[in-house]
Motif scaffolding. Structure first.
Motif, short mmCIF file in Angstrom:
data_model
loop_
_atom_site.label_atom_id
_atom_site.label_comp_id
_atom_site.label_asym_id
_atom_site.label_seq_id
_atom_site.Cartn_x
_atom_site.Cartn_y
_atom_site.Cartn_z
N GLY A 185 -44.12 -65.98 45.39
CA GLY A 185 -43.66 -67.21 46.02
C GLY A 185 -42.40 -67.76 45.37
N PRO A 186 -41.81 -68.77 45.96
CA PRO A 186 -40.62 -69.41 45.40
C PRO A 186 -40.89 -69.95 44.00
CG PRO A 186 -41.03 -70.15 47.66
CD PRO A 186 -42.25 -69.39 47.24
N GLY A 187 -39.92 -69.83 43.16
CA GLY A 187 -40.05 -70.33 41.79
C GLY A 187 -40.61 -69.34 40.81
N THR A 188 -41.07 -68.18 41.29
CA THR A 188 -41.60 -67.16 40.39
C THR A 188 -40.47 -66.51 39.61
OG1 THR A 188 -43.41 -66.68 41.91
CG2 THR A 188 -42.93 -65.01 40.24
N CYS A 202 -38.81 -57.24 36.41
CA CYS A 202 -40.06 -57.78 35.89
C CYS A 202 -40.43 -59.02 36.71
CB CYS A 202 -39.88 -58.14 34.42
SG CYS A 202 -41.41 -58.57 33.58
N VAL A 203 -41.68 -59.08 37.15
CA VAL A 203 -42.20 -60.22 37.92
C VAL A 203 -43.29 -60.88 37.08
CG1 VAL A 203 -43.34 -60.94 40.04
CG2 VAL A 203 -41.72 -59.02 40.09
N ILE A 204 -43.20 -62.19 36.91
CA ILE A 204 -44.13 -62.91 36.04
C ILE A 204 -44.79 -64.05 36.81
CG2 ILE A 204 -44.40 -64.13 33.85
CD1 ILE A 204 -41.68 -62.91 33.04
N PRO A 211 -46.81 -69.78 40.11
CA PRO A 211 -45.52 -69.70 39.41
C PRO A 211 -45.62 -70.24 37.99
CG PRO A 211 -45.26 -70.67 41.59
CD PRO A 211 -46.73 -70.61 41.32
N VAL A 212 -44.78 -69.73 37.12
CA VAL A 212 -44.65 -70.24 35.77
C VAL A 212 -43.21 -70.69 35.57
CG1 VAL A 212 -46.45 -68.73 34.87
CG2 VAL A 212 -44.09 -67.97 34.80
N ALA A 213 -42.98 -71.53 34.59
CA ALA A 213 -41.63 -72.06 34.35
C ALA A 213 -40.70 -70.94 33.88
CB ALA A 213 -41.69 -73.18 33.32
N ALA A 214 -39.58 -70.78 34.56
CA ALA A 214 -38.65 -69.71 34.23
C ALA A 214 -38.03 -69.87 32.85
CB ALA A 214 -37.55 -69.62 35.29
#
Length: 241
Positions: A185-188, A202-204, A211-214
């Motif tokens: 999703g957006p923000g990932t 890499c996808v986190i 989502p987690v904070a970039a």
């Protein structure tokens, strides 16, 4: 005829003879335990410095060819024509390390399985023939991580894909997927690098896919360890060498 008697010159006083001092044989006292210890410690310190300098010189000489051969490394992985050997799971993700653990791997010729949205057609259009992916965990964060390497025909194709990833992620029209094929999703945080005819990514997400904070410190550490140190420095440089 009378001759004057010769003058008798007075005898100069005899100078006293100087005795040479007798040589004294000095006895050397045995070194004390403290002195022996001090001398030994000084020797060890000097030896340690010499060894350390030697190690630094050798290490610098070993690093120098890598720095000097950067253009040659790029040339060796510039295209599949000069780098024809296909990627394997054992090469890209041979197992766990101190930085991360591998919980699953996948190798597919259908690169669209590694992407979502318009990025699928982008990979097919630019001739991607392999996607090597792995599910990873790290000891310092409860993240769900998918990392991968894509095999493109040449440097221009890989660079074009990298540029499209940036555009599609920013517009929300495409991205990389996790190991299950789920679109993120957006923000990932989506992180990627290109070198030669390869794209590394890499996808986190959080443990449930959120989502987690970039800009989280753990994300920055993960990027360095997985993308830069492992996929780039270890896998690609080893392949080029």
């Amino acid at each position: 005829m009378r001759y004057a008697s010769p003058l008798t010159l007075p005898r100069s006083p005899t100078r006293g003879q100087h005795r040479r001092p007798a040589h004294r044989h000095l006895r050397r006292e045995p070194l004390s335990t403290t002195q022996l210890f001090t001398h030994g410690l000084a020797g060890l310190i000097v030896l340690g410095i010499v060894i350390m300098l030697g190690v630094l010189i050798v290490a610098d000489e070993r690093r120098a060819p890598t720095r000097l051969a950067s253009a040659e490394i790029d040339a060796r992985i510039a295209s599949r024509a000069v780098d024809p050997a296909p990627l394997t799971e054992a090469e890209v993700f041979p197992g766990g390390s101190a930085a991360f653990a591998v919980t699953g791997t996948d190798l597919t010729a259908d690169c669209s399985l590694a992407a979502g949205g318009a990025l699928r057609t982008t990979l097919l259009r630019h001739g991607c023939t392999q996607a090597v992916r792995a599910a990873l965990t790290v000891p310092y964060a409860d993240y769900r991580i998918t990392a991968g390497m894509l095999n493109l025909p040449d440097t221009n194709s890989a660079t074009a894909v990298g540029d499209q990833v940036r555009y599609l992620v920013e517009t929300g029209d495409g991205s990389f997927a996790d190991m299950a094929g789920t679109e993120t999703g957006p923000g990932t945080p989506i992180l990627w690098r290109t070198r030669g005819h390869y794209v590394m990514y890499c996808v986190i997400t959080g443990p449930s896919g959120e989502p987690v904070a970039a800009d989280a410190p753990a994300v920055q550490q993960l990027t360095s360890e997985v993308l830069d140190t492992h996929l780039h420095d270890t896998v690609l440089i080893r392949r080029a060498s």
